[in-house]
Design an enzyme around this catalytic site. Sequence first.
Site, PDB file in Angstrom:
ATOM      1  N   SER A 132      -4.158  -1.403   0.652  1.00  0.00           N
ATOM      2  CA  SER A 132      -3.018  -0.158   0.941  1.00  0.00           C
ATOM      3  C   SER A 132      -2.314  -0.125  -0.609  1.00  0.00           C
ATOM      4  O   SER A 132      -2.301  -1.022  -1.652  1.00  0.00           O
ATOM      5  CB  SER A 132      -1.928  -0.780   1.897  1.00  0.00           C
ATOM      6  OG  SER A 132      -0.676   0.014   1.617  1.00  0.00           O
TER       7      SER A 132
ATOM      8  N   TYR B 134       3.728  -6.876   4.227  1.00  0.00           N
ATOM      9  CA  TYR B 134       2.678  -6.026   4.589  1.00  0.00           C
ATOM     10  C   TYR B 134       1.772  -6.034   3.445  1.00  0.00           C
ATOM     11  O   TYR B 134       0.481  -5.998   3.403  1.00  0.00           O
ATOM     12  CB  TYR B 134       3.168  -4.802   5.043  1.00  0.00           C
ATOM     13  CG  TYR B 134       2.033  -3.846   5.186  1.00  0.00           C
ATOM     14  CD1 TYR B 134       0.934  -3.692   6.006  1.00  0.00           C
ATOM     15  CD2 TYR B 134       1.982  -2.695   4.212  1.00  0.00           C
ATOM     16  CE1 TYR B 134      -0.222  -2.836   6.205  1.00  0.00           C
ATOM     17  CE2 TYR B 134       1.045  -1.509   4.378  1.00  0.00           C
ATOM     18  CZ  TYR B 134       0.012  -1.733   5.427  1.00  0.00           C
ATOM     19  OH  TYR B 134      -0.955  -0.779   5.393  1.00  0.00           O
TER      20      TYR B 134
END
Length: 341
Positions: free
Chosen positions: A132, A157
């Site tokens: 990501s 995350y």
Amino acid sequence: MKILITGCAGFIGYHLSKRLIQEKYHVVGIDNLNNYYDPNLKKARLEELNKLAKEKNQEFNFDSFGIENSNLLEDFFKKYKPSRVINLAAQAGVRYSIENPSAYIQSNIVGFCNILELCRHTEVKHLVYASSSSVYGGNTKMPFSEEQSVAHPVSLYAASKKSNELMAHTYSHLYNLPATGLRFFTVYGPWGRPDMALFLFTNAILSGKKIQVFNQGNMIRDFTYIDDIVESLFRLIFKEAKPDENFDTSKPSLSTSWAPHRIFNIGNSKPVQLMEYINALENSLGVSAIKEFLPMQPGDVPATSADTSALEDWIGFKPNTAITDGINRFVDWYRNFYSVF
């Protein structure tokens, strides 16, 4: 050739599965169909995939469980023996990682370790996995390059995705497993995630409700249309990561390795102001948004911008969908799917 897609009922997983079925590949898919967002949307995606497979006279095999379940995952690998694996299964969302951190450890760390172990033991030819743009964390130098440090994540995350990159590199080094990590930049389009800005904004605007605009609207994002993501993924699946012959251990690259492991940004390379994005949506819907301007949320970053030159050189493709075109396609899908006209 059997291709395993984990998270196949998710946004990106659905679109990639669809492309592979259309191209006559045997797709085997896994998804836990959790309730992070509406499971009915995930089930509708699966219905579309089953329908397409039947139309194309292609096999599409699906099972519902989480990749953190090592026993079920091992049985699945043994049954289908995939030659290539695309790991898109993960607990998504920056903000939710603050509320429920354990979900990220189980799916993104434990689950990914299970994937690596089974790829190692079943001699998978190529593992492509989702990282990501969140890994860039506190970096402010734009555009983000794979050669920049990602040592300062600002959400769990992001930390879990950076962990995936480190874990995959270790397996590439120890077991010669070709692995490619992709740092996705704000993907949008039809069948998108309901927790993402475009979906939230569209729903609120058509319902006459306020949209929440964080950081007082001073956000910049490298919005990337789903078809461009899928084209890139399709090309990558069949181009295995290879050792960098010019790798210098005294001045190590942060995106390549002596092992068969690569890291790429995957974005549109045309960052857009959030207010411009909202304006394009208002024009597409023919409705003005009621805006509530709010401060930055914890774990978020004010801007993202991708340097994608390395990926373009590797696969010979550059995302090129304009924001207005992508938003119009999303709005058309949304109105049709939810019967809002």
